[in-house]
Design a protein around this motif. Structure first.
Motif, PDB file in Angstrom:
ATOM      1  N   ASN A  72       0.778  -1.118  -0.100  1.00 37.60           N
ATOM      2  CA  ASN A  72       0.054   0.093  -0.091  1.00 37.60           C
ATOM      3  C   ASN A  72       0.792   1.453   0.023  1.00 37.60           C
ATOM      4  N   LYS A  73       0.849   2.058  -1.033  1.00 35.25           N
ATOM      5  CA  LYS A  73       1.501   3.544  -1.178  1.00 35.25           C
ATOM      6  C   LYS A  73       1.360   4.196   0.172  1.00 35.25           C
ATOM      7  N   GLU A  74       0.327   4.309   0.824  1.00 34.26           N
ATOM      8  CA  GLU A  74      -0.017   5.120   1.961  1.00 34.26           C
ATOM      9  C   GLU A  74       0.961   4.736   3.020  1.00 34.26           C
ATOM     10  N   SER A  75       0.777   3.616   3.581  1.00 30.74           N
ATOM     11  CA  SER A  75       1.445   2.797   4.621  1.00 30.74           C
ATOM     12  C   SER A  75       2.791   2.826   4.284  1.00 30.74           C
ATOM     13  N   GLY A  77       4.704   5.126   2.585  1.00 29.26           N
ATOM     14  CA  GLY A  77       5.181   6.289   2.680  1.00 29.26           C
ATOM     15  C   GLY A  77       5.060   6.627   4.225  1.00 29.26           C
ATOM     16  N   GLN A  78       4.252   6.324   4.976  1.00 33.72           N
ATOM     17  CA  GLN A  78       4.188   6.335   6.688  1.00 33.72           C
ATOM     18  C   GLN A  78       5.481   5.782   7.096  1.00 33.72           C
ATOM     19  N   LYS A 186      -2.931  -0.232  12.054  1.00 30.00           N
ATOM     20  CA  LYS A 186      -3.067  -1.217  10.872  1.00 30.00           C
ATOM     21  C   LYS A 186      -1.915  -2.391  10.727  1.00 30.00           C
ATOM     22  N   LYS A 310      -3.620  10.379  14.859  1.00 31.65           N
ATOM     23  CA  LYS A 310      -3.279   9.762  13.990  1.00 31.65           C
ATOM     24  C   LYS A 310      -2.624  10.785  12.730  1.00 31.65           C
ATOM     25  N   GLU A 313      -1.954   9.511   8.970  1.00 33.73           N
ATOM     26  CA  GLU A 313      -2.907   9.470   8.110  1.00 33.73           C
ATOM     27  C   GLU A 313      -3.271  10.474   7.010  1.00 33.73           C
TER      28      GLU A 313
END
Length: 313
Positions: A72-75, A77-78, A186, A310, A313
């Motif tokens: 997942n690109k978002e996770s 990156g995080q 997550k 969060k 996010e």
């Protein structure tokens, strides 16, 4: 909140902070007796501990998360942000402050983090500071000051650059504590901490390559100490600290992290035979006071705070 779950959270953060403090004392002995380079030790322990944590995850039920976190690109990156600006930043700024100044000032400035965490959470929640917040922050700062200086202001005389790095380490520690919450919602704590260590260690290896070390010069005792610093002072310390965020609020975890200088000072006195002064006893009682206050507080606003923090996010 489930009382037993909260107790486990307290166990995790207390154990993690204690291991971090003891690991610092063991590292100090490595620096003094074996002339081990500080930056090399930080790099090697991050890489080794990170690999061990991910290997441990492979034997657990959610082993697929080791790879899923990158799909997942978002996770992904995080995780990169957390590894570089959380894990690595905490390590590097703290060591830089010690290098330009001394460990006492570096640790004191890093423990501005509970203040930063509480101010951030109050601003995000739009609530006023509680009496408990004020008391615990004052106890944390006073406890660290007395433990590390024994009440002597002269020990705080350091170059401005050391103060700058120290303040940055306080912000880095606060960011590390707050930013982890979004990822922990997550993924398992082993995955988050393990990959963050590998990311931080890999980035630092470009500056301080881990292979540039005369391994033959190290004694068998030194290898045991390096193993201890890696397993207990890094792997368990960071893993348990982050895991506690699943049961405690970021401000509680940050405040209980002040047990780190207490365990460091106690082990220094007992093991390295350094004297323990009157004001240091006062500092110890301040830190113990924080632990008792938070342990007896059975109804923290963890869930509401956790839902707001969060920031990843």
């Amino acid at each position: 909140m489930n009382t037993s779950k909260r107790r486990m959270g307290l166990f995790y953060v207390i154990t993690g902070a204690t291991c971090w403090g003891i690991g610092g004392t063991v590292a100090k002995k490595l620096f003094q007796d074996d002339q081990v380079d500080v930056n090399w030790l930080v790099t090697i322990r991050l890489l080794t501990a990170g690999i061990l944590l991910l290997m441990l995850q492979l034997f657990r039920k959610n082993r697929s998360q080791v790879i899923e976190v990158w799909k997942n690109k978002e996770s992904a990156g995080q995780l990169l942000i957390f590894g570089l600006f959380g894990m690595l930043a905490v390590q590097y700024t703290y060591m830089a402050s010690i290098q330009h100044g001394n460990a006492a000032v570096a640790t004191l400035l890093q423990y501005l983090s509970p203040v930063i965490v509480i101010i951030y959470s109050v601003l995000r929640k739009r609530t006023v500071l509680t009496k408990q917040d004020i008391i615990t922050v004052l106890l944390a700062l006073a406890g660290c000051f007395f433990l590390l200086t024994n009440g002597s202001i002269s020990q705080l005389s350091v170059p401005e650059i050391a103060v700058v790095w120290g303040v940055l380490s306080g912000f880095a520690a606060a960011f590390y504590t707050l930013y982890a919450v979004g990822l922990l919602n997550k993924f398992d704590s082993l995955v988050v901490v393990g990959w963050a260590m590998i990311i931080g260690g890999f980035a630092l290896s470009f500056i301080h390559p881990p292979w540039q070390m005369d391994f033959k010069s190290l004694t068998a005792e030194a290898y045991v100490y390096i193993l201890f610093v890696t397993i207990f002072g890094t792997m368990i310390a960071f893993w348990f600290f982050i895991k506690s965020l699943q049961s405690l609020s970021p401000k509680e975890t940050s405040l209980l992290g002040s047990l780190e200088p207490l365990s460091a000072v106690v082990t220094t006195v007992v093991w390295l035979k350094e004297p323990f002064g009157f004001f240091q006893w006062g500092g110890a009682f301040c830190i113990i006071g924080i632990t008792l206050i938070l342990a007896l507080n059975k109804e923290p606003s963890m869930q509401s705070e956790k839902s707001i923090l969060k920031i990843g996010e």
